[in-house]
Scaffold this motif. Sequence first.
Motif, PDB file in Angstrom:
ATOM      1  N   PRO A 122      41.905  33.344  37.832  1.00  0.00           N
ATOM      2  CA  PRO A 122      41.291  34.115  39.031  1.00  0.00           C
ATOM      3  C   PRO A 122      40.062  33.808  39.646  1.00  0.00           C
ATOM      4  N   ILE A 123      40.076  34.101  41.060  1.00  0.00           N
ATOM      5  CA  ILE A 123      38.628  33.653  41.757  1.00  0.00           C
ATOM      6  C   ILE A 123      38.313  35.062  42.436  1.00  0.00           C
ATOM      7  N   ASP A 124      36.783  34.923  42.796  1.00  0.00           N
ATOM      8  CA  ASP A 124      36.475  36.099  43.501  1.00  0.00           C
ATOM      9  C   ASP A 124      35.529  35.669  44.612  1.00  0.00           C
ATOM     10  N   LEU A 125      35.740  36.496  45.633  1.00  0.00           N
ATOM     11  CA  LEU A 125      34.603  36.276  46.832  1.00  0.00           C
ATOM     12  C   LEU A 125      33.893  37.498  47.029  1.00  0.00           C
ATOM     13  N   ASP A 126      32.497  37.150  46.973  1.00  0.00           N
ATOM     14  CA  ASP A 126      31.567  38.323  47.266  1.00  0.00           C
ATOM     15  C   ASP A 126      31.741  39.421  46.213  1.00  0.00           C
ATOM     16  N   GLY A 127      31.944  39.111  44.983  1.00  0.00           N
ATOM     17  CA  GLY A 127      32.390  40.159  44.346  1.00  0.00           C
ATOM     18  C   GLY A 127      33.719  40.917  44.283  1.00  0.00           C
ATOM     19  N   GLU A 128      34.755  40.448  44.942  1.00  0.00           N
ATOM     20  CA  GLU A 128      36.010  41.032  45.223  1.00  0.00           C
ATOM     21  C   GLU A 128      37.091  39.940  44.771  1.00  0.00           C
ATOM     22  N   SER A 129      38.096  40.424  43.709  1.00  0.00           N
ATOM     23  CA  SER A 129      39.071  39.569  43.162  1.00  0.00           C
ATOM     24  C   SER A 129      40.062  39.482  44.388  1.00  0.00           C
ATOM     25  N   VAL A 130      40.426  38.007  44.813  1.00  0.00           N
ATOM     26  CA  VAL A 130      41.324  37.857  46.049  1.00  0.00           C
ATOM     27  C   VAL A 130      42.481  36.953  45.646  1.00  0.00           C
ATOM     28  N   GLY A 131      42.340  35.907  44.553  1.00  0.00           N
ATOM     29  CA  GLY A 131      43.627  35.132  44.174  1.00  0.00           C
ATOM     30  C   GLY A 131      43.061  34.286  43.123  1.00  0.00           C
ATOM     31  N   THR A 132      43.833  33.017  43.215  1.00  0.00           N
ATOM     32  CA  THR A 132      43.816  32.321  41.802  1.00  0.00           C
ATOM     33  C   THR A 132      43.339  30.899  42.476  1.00  0.00           C
ATOM     34  N   LEU A 133      42.849  29.918  41.575  1.00  0.00           N
ATOM     35  CA  LEU A 133      42.801  28.409  41.596  1.00  0.00           C
ATOM     36  C   LEU A 133      44.307  27.875  42.040  1.00  0.00           C
ATOM     37  N   PRO A 134      44.072  26.799  42.487  1.00  0.00           N
ATOM     38  CA  PRO A 134      43.149  25.922  42.916  1.00  0.00           C
ATOM     39  C   PRO A 134      42.420  26.525  44.239  1.00  0.00           C
ATOM     40  N   MET A 135      41.042  26.033  44.318  1.00  0.00           N
ATOM     41  CA  MET A 135      40.261  26.338  45.373  1.00  0.00           C
ATOM     42  C   MET A 135      39.665  25.339  46.052  1.00  0.00           C
TER      43      MET A 135
END
Length: 322
Positions: A290-303
């Motif tokens: 998982p990845i997060d943007l600005d403290g919100e979980s949004v999706g997964t790698l790759p990034m």
Amino acid sequence: MQSDTLLILNPASAAGATGRRQAALIAEIEACLGPVAVEVTRQPGDASRISNAAAIRGVERILVGGGDGTLNEIVTGLMDGVSAGGEPSEASSLEMPILGLLPLGSGWDFARALDMPRDLSAALRLIEQGQTRRVDIGRVEFRDAAGAKRSRFFANEASAGLSGVTVQLVGNLSKRVGPRLGFLLGAVGAILSHRPLDAAVEVDGLSVHEGPLSMIVAANGCYFGAGMKVAPGAAVDDGRLEVVVVRGLSLPRLLFNLPRLVLGLHAGHPSVSFHSARSVSVMPKEFGAPIDLDGESVGTLPMYAEIFPKALRVFAVSGDGL
């Protein structure tokens, strides 16, 4: 008569305190700034839709009535409109609404990087004075839950590994114990179940890491996790991301070094490296982290993340006058 100021209010921010104080907040805002139009978010994505429409109709300033997650949606809505006509630029920032950050959220990390006041009256006086500052905005490409490629903008940070898992675990913890303790407890939970990623990291097209990876952060601001100084050298207006690479660490070493991360003292650790970058890519051998943007979980790698210099304007203490 249409107001030149729009308040986008997230009633769920600050564990619901914003919604409970809604009438009093609006009254205090209008006492300082005059009449404001108000739109209240009801579900994820509302703030993006509202800010995009506001920019189209020429609203001069948008007040962010929520935390970093609300700011992320507003920034995404504004930048989506600009990027549809080409690459966002410093010039295009003059055509968009100026953002006013109100201390109504939990994390407050992007505003903290700008040294914004935590007192609402002080924040409103700053907006009333009209001093502004151009800030950089990031864009990230990632995969959604179905594996489809997505892109989104961010104000403060994009990260993966321990931080991505932590955000998933925090959930209602921060509502019960506060944002910082909630993030710490989530981080401990993430560490206890941690298995380092096997990933390749490139900064501006050059390889900087290949192998086990515990965490990577592409930071525009220097804080995340409600005040953890993860990227001490990051600046929101230098046209660069500070990329923080934490190589694979064992569970005992992660727990032992967590206080250093909280206090921003991890710069000297032999498993941590910092890289100034215009872009960064993270390619794991196994997808799904998982990845997060600005403290919100949004999706997964790759990034893949990149920075757009001085793409938006915010009301801030130290301004560039435009």
